[in-house]
Design a protein around this motif. Structure first.
Motif, PDB file in Angstrom:
ATOM      1  N   VAL A 203      -2.114 -15.614  -3.208  1.00 49.56           N
ATOM      2  CA  VAL A 203      -2.806 -16.593  -2.370  1.00 49.56           C
ATOM      3  C   VAL A 203      -2.447 -16.370  -0.906  1.00 49.56           C
ATOM      4  CG1 VAL A 203      -2.711 -18.359  -4.201  1.00 49.56           C
ATOM      5  CG2 VAL A 203      -1.015 -18.404  -2.377  1.00 49.56           C
ATOM      6  N   ILE A 204      -3.230 -16.985  -0.029  1.00 49.60           N
ATOM      7  CA  ILE A 204      -2.912 -16.982   1.394  1.00 49.60           C
ATOM      8  C   ILE A 204      -2.926 -18.427   1.883  1.00 49.60           C
ATOM      9  CG2 ILE A 204      -5.309 -16.629   2.206  1.00 49.60           C
ATOM     10  CD1 ILE A 204      -3.996 -14.623   4.290  1.00 49.60           C
TER      11      ILE A 204
ATOM     12  N   GLY B  58     -13.930 -25.867  -8.574  1.00 51.46           N
ATOM     13  CA  GLY B  58     -13.442 -26.582  -7.394  1.00 51.46           C
ATOM     14  C   GLY B  58     -12.158 -26.042  -6.803  1.00 51.46           C
ATOM     15  N   LEU B  59     -11.832 -24.808  -7.125  1.00 49.44           N
ATOM     16  CA  LEU B  59     -10.614 -24.191  -6.593  1.00 49.44           C
ATOM     17  C   LEU B  59     -10.900 -23.510  -5.247  1.00 49.44           C
ATOM     18  CD1 LEU B  59      -9.367 -22.888 -10.016  1.00 49.44           C
ATOM     19  CD2 LEU B  59      -7.960 -24.280  -8.497  1.00 49.44           C
ATOM     20  N   PRO B  60      -9.903 -23.439  -4.372  1.00 50.99           N
ATOM     21  CA  PRO B  60     -10.140 -22.896  -3.025  1.00 50.99           C
ATOM     22  C   PRO B  60     -10.225 -21.373  -2.992  1.00 50.99           C
ATOM     23  CG  PRO B  60      -7.845 -23.545  -3.258  1.00 50.99           C
ATOM     24  CD  PRO B  60      -8.512 -23.911  -4.540  1.00 50.99           C
ATOM     25  N   ILE B  61     -11.348 -20.858  -2.507  1.00 54.41           N
ATOM     26  CA  ILE B  61     -11.513 -19.408  -2.342  1.00 54.41           C
ATOM     27  C   ILE B  61     -12.063 -19.125  -0.946  1.00 54.41           C
ATOM     28  CG2 ILE B  61     -11.935 -18.947  -4.800  1.00 54.41           C
ATOM     29  CD1 ILE B  61     -14.984 -18.604  -3.855  1.00 54.41           C
ATOM     30  N   ILE B  62     -11.914 -17.881  -0.517  1.00 52.62           N
ATOM     31  CA  ILE B  62     -12.476 -17.474   0.776  1.00 52.62           C
ATOM     32  C   ILE B  62     -13.986 -17.336   0.610  1.00 52.62           C
ATOM     33  CG2 ILE B  62     -12.490 -15.677   2.566  1.00 52.62           C
ATOM     34  CD1 ILE B  62      -9.554 -15.056   1.644  1.00 52.62           C
ATOM     35  N   TYR B  63     -14.698 -18.074   1.434  1.00 52.67           N
ATOM     36  CA  TYR B  63     -16.159 -18.129   1.317  1.00 52.67           C
ATOM     37  C   TYR B  63     -16.752 -18.209   2.716  1.00 52.67           C
ATOM     38  CZ  TYR B  63     -20.649 -19.418  -0.757  1.00 52.67           C
ATOM     39  OH  TYR B  63     -21.959 -19.426  -1.159  1.00 52.67           O
ATOM     40  N   PRO B  64     -17.898 -17.571   3.018  1.00 51.68           N
ATOM     41  CA  PRO B  64     -18.766 -16.842   2.083  1.00 51.68           C
ATOM     42  C   PRO B  64     -18.236 -15.439   1.770  1.00 51.68           C
ATOM     43  CG  PRO B  64     -19.674 -16.745   4.297  1.00 51.68           C
ATOM     44  CD  PRO B  64     -18.444 -17.597   4.378  1.00 51.68           C
ATOM     45  N   HIS B  65     -18.788 -14.879   0.708  1.00 51.32           N
ATOM     46  CA  HIS B  65     -18.475 -13.482   0.377  1.00 51.32           C
ATOM     47  C   HIS B  65     -19.745 -12.805  -0.134  1.00 51.32           C
ATOM     48  CE1 HIS B  65     -17.373 -15.881  -3.285  1.00 51.32           C
ATOM     49  NE2 HIS B  65     -18.305 -15.078  -3.774  1.00 51.32           N
ATOM     50  N   LEU B  66     -19.671 -11.503  -0.230  1.00 51.97           N
ATOM     51  CA  LEU B  66     -20.856 -10.712  -0.571  1.00 51.97           C
ATOM     52  C   LEU B  66     -20.446  -9.559  -1.470  1.00 51.97           C
ATOM     53  CD1 LEU B  66     -23.914 -10.044   0.258  1.00 51.97           C
ATOM     54  CD2 LEU B  66     -22.932  -8.667   2.084  1.00 51.97           C
ATOM     55  N   LEU B  67     -21.251  -9.295  -2.491  1.00 54.83           N
ATOM     56  CA  LEU B  67     -21.009  -8.135  -3.361  1.00 54.83           C
ATOM     57  C   LEU B  67     -22.057  -7.076  -3.063  1.00 54.83           C
ATOM     58  CD1 LEU B  67     -19.097  -7.255  -5.747  1.00 54.83           C
ATOM     59  CD2 LEU B  67     -20.980  -7.876  -7.260  1.00 54.83           C
ATOM     60  N   LEU B  68     -21.596  -5.868  -2.842  1.00 56.43           N
ATOM     61  CA  LEU B  68     -22.498  -4.770  -2.481  1.00 56.43           C
ATOM     62  C   LEU B  68     -22.385  -3.647  -3.508  1.00 56.43           C
ATOM     63  CD1 LEU B  68     -24.461  -3.642  -0.324  1.00 56.43           C
ATOM     64  CD2 LEU B  68     -22.479  -2.772   0.914  1.00 56.43           C
ATOM     65  N   ASN B  69     -23.533  -3.213  -4.046  1.00 58.65           N
ATOM     66  CA  ASN B  69     -23.559  -2.143  -5.043  1.00 58.65           C
ATOM     67  C   ASN B  69     -23.848  -0.788  -4.384  1.00 58.65           C
ATOM     68  OD1 ASN B  69     -25.337  -0.396  -7.101  1.00 58.65           O
ATOM     69  ND2 ASN B  69     -23.865  -1.622  -8.241  1.00 58.65           N
TER      70      ASN B  69
ATOM     71  N   ILE C 294      -8.960 -13.634   6.670  1.00 56.35           N
ATOM     72  CA  ILE C 294      -8.264 -14.901   6.931  1.00 56.35           C
ATOM     73  C   ILE C 294      -6.843 -14.588   7.400  1.00 56.35           C
ATOM     74  CG2 ILE C 294      -7.344 -17.013   5.863  1.00 56.35           C
ATOM     75  CD1 ILE C 294     -10.348 -17.162   6.011  1.00 56.35           C
ATOM     76  N   LYS C 295      -6.505 -15.125   8.552  1.00 52.85           N
ATOM     77  CA  LYS C 295      -5.149 -14.944   9.054  1.00 52.85           C
ATOM     78  C   LYS C 295      -4.265 -16.013   8.434  1.00 52.85           C
ATOM     79  CE  LYS C 295      -2.872 -13.775  13.370  1.00 52.85           C
ATOM     80  NZ  LYS C 295      -2.889 -13.857  14.829  1.00 52.85           N
ATOM     81  N   GLY C 296      -3.095 -15.620   8.003  1.00 50.75           N
ATOM     82  CA  GLY C 296      -2.205 -16.598   7.392  1.00 50.75           C
ATOM     83  C   GLY C 296      -1.001 -15.935   6.750  1.00 50.75           C
TER      84      GLY C 296
ATOM     85  N   GLN D  55      -5.680 -20.499  -0.076  1.00 54.38           N
ATOM     86  CA  GLN D  55      -6.909 -19.845  -0.525  1.00 54.38           C
ATOM     87  C   GLN D  55      -6.515 -18.814  -1.581  1.00 54.38           C
ATOM     88  OE1 GLN D  55      -9.717 -20.946   0.691  1.00 54.38           O
ATOM     89  NE2 GLN D  55      -9.129 -21.894   2.617  1.00 54.38           N
ATOM     90  N   LEU D  56      -7.162 -18.889  -2.743  1.00 58.50           N
ATOM     91  CA  LEU D  56      -6.880 -17.921  -3.808  1.00 58.50           C
ATOM     92  C   LEU D  56      -7.438 -16.556  -3.430  1.00 58.50           C
ATOM     93  CD1 LEU D  56      -7.829 -20.268  -6.749  1.00 58.50           C
ATOM     94  CD2 LEU D  56      -5.569 -19.241  -6.492  1.00 58.50           C
ATOM     95  N   LEU D  57      -6.653 -15.509  -3.649  1.00 60.37           N
ATOM     96  CA  LEU D  57      -7.110 -14.150  -3.346  1.00 60.37           C
ATOM     97  C   LEU D  57      -7.547 -13.416  -4.607  1.00 60.37           C
ATOM     98  CD1 LEU D  57      -4.438 -13.091  -0.683  1.00 60.37           C
ATOM     99  CD2 LEU D  57      -6.817 -13.731  -0.265  1.00 60.37           C
ATOM    100  N   GLU D  58      -6.608 -13.203  -5.501  1.00 58.88           N
ATOM    101  CA  GLU D  58      -6.945 -12.488  -6.741  1.00 58.88           C
ATOM    102  C   GLU D  58      -5.883 -12.711  -7.796  1.00 58.88           C
ATOM    103  OE1 GLU D  58      -5.786  -7.982  -6.419  1.00 58.88           O
ATOM    104  OE2 GLU D  58      -6.872  -8.532  -4.604  1.00 58.88           O
TER     105      GLU D  58
END
Length: 307
Positions: free
Chosen positions: A259-260, A108-119, A184-186, A268-271
């Motif tokens: 975070v941003i 339940g923590l805030p993250i930037i969504y949606p996201h996509l992983l590409l191989n 995300i701008k911030g 929003q958590l970044l990494e």
């Protein structure tokens, strides 16, 4: 402290140069303190011989792959040498931005969504239209970043689909997996954690499009504000998010979370970074100093907390 300490720095990741600076800063402090400390670069020394030299603790100053991904931690566990920072599993998870975000979202923590992983294997001209359609479901502009890489290397902000292919090609130089998420701008904040407590947050102001490698290590016009300017209630909100984000990943002793604060005033958590930089320009020692810890005291505390 008569115990022999090894400082591990350098390595073969793309963040080698920063690691060398971090390691030398730490080593200098330990030596000046009269501690029997030796610096070792894993690419120049067979690590399985560490026991033969009687090292009682390891201070890990390796950034990126080989340092923050659980590999060096596994070797030290095998050798039964206590080491600074997070354990094998936490390190292996947190280097993987995509996996980290999944766990955070699950809690339940805030993250930037949606996201996509590409191989990389799926990134072919034949598959490109399918890939493009998936990316287009994420609102432009998008950020493309290597999934398991630090120091903001290989990151691109893309405003239009015509620029996608080139950016993806360049980003794949740094990693076989790429994370794509909405830009995300911030306002960005960097938050250090020491012994399960939050250090004073640092607000970052930069002139580039985003906080990239140049902004971090090369440009002199990047500004850092500590205190951050957040009001007490907002700082408390941030603390709750940060400490939960830290604990659900079972991280230990020291680290940093970025975070941003978006335009709607939501964090929003970044990494997460389990072995922050310890160079003269690094943020972690700045935050510790604001909390009343000199660089010497910070190094000693990290070492003391290493069991």
């Amino acid at each position: 402290m008569s115990n022999k300490i090894v400082v591990l720095f350098g390595g073969n990741s793309l963040e080698r140069e920063i690691s060398l600076k971090s390691g030398k800063s730490i080593l200098n402090i330990l030596k000046k303190s009269g501690i029997n400390a030796i610096g070792i670069d894993p690419i120049k020394f067979p690590l399985l011989y560490l026991n033969k030299y009687g090292f009682k603790k390891a201070f890990i100053a390796l950034h990126g792959k080989g340092g923050e991904d659980g590999v060096i931690q596994s070797i030290l566990e095998y050798l039964n040498i206590p080491y600074t920072g997070s354990g094998v599993l936490s390190s292996a998870i947190t280097i993987n931005k995509f996996l980290t975000k999944i766990i955070w979202k699950e809690h339940g923590l805030p993250i930037i969504y949606p996201h996509l992983l590409l191989n990389k294997k799926k990134f072919t001209k034949k598959n490109y239209l399918i890939i493009e359609q998936k990316i287009l479901k994420i609102k432009f502009p998008v950020i493309i970043k290597p999934n398991c890489n630090g120091s903001s290397l290989g990151i691109f902000k893309i405003n239009h689909k015509d620029d996608l292919f080139n950016a993806l090609e360049k980003s794949f130089i740094y990693d076989d997996n790429i994370l794509i998420e909405q830009y995300i701008k911030g306002t960005e904040y960097s938050i250090g954690i020491l012994n399960n407590k939050m250090l004073p947050p640092i607000r970052i102001e930069y002139s580039n499009i985003f906080y990239d490698y140049q902004s971090k290590y090369c440009l002199n016009n990047t500004k850092y504000f500590c205190p951050s300017g957040l009001n007490k209630s907002k700082e408390k909100e941030l603390e709750n998010i940060i400490l939960k984000a830290w604990k659900v990943l079972n991280c230990k002793v020291w680290g940093r979370i970025d975070v941003i604060l978006d335009e709607n005033k939501n964090f929003q958590l970044l990494e997460i970074n389990t072995i922050p930089g310890m160079t003269p320009k690094s943020l972690y020692p700045i935050a510790a100093q604001k909390a009343g810890l000199s660089f010497y005291n910070l190094i000693m505390k990290i070492l003391f907390l290493t069991k």
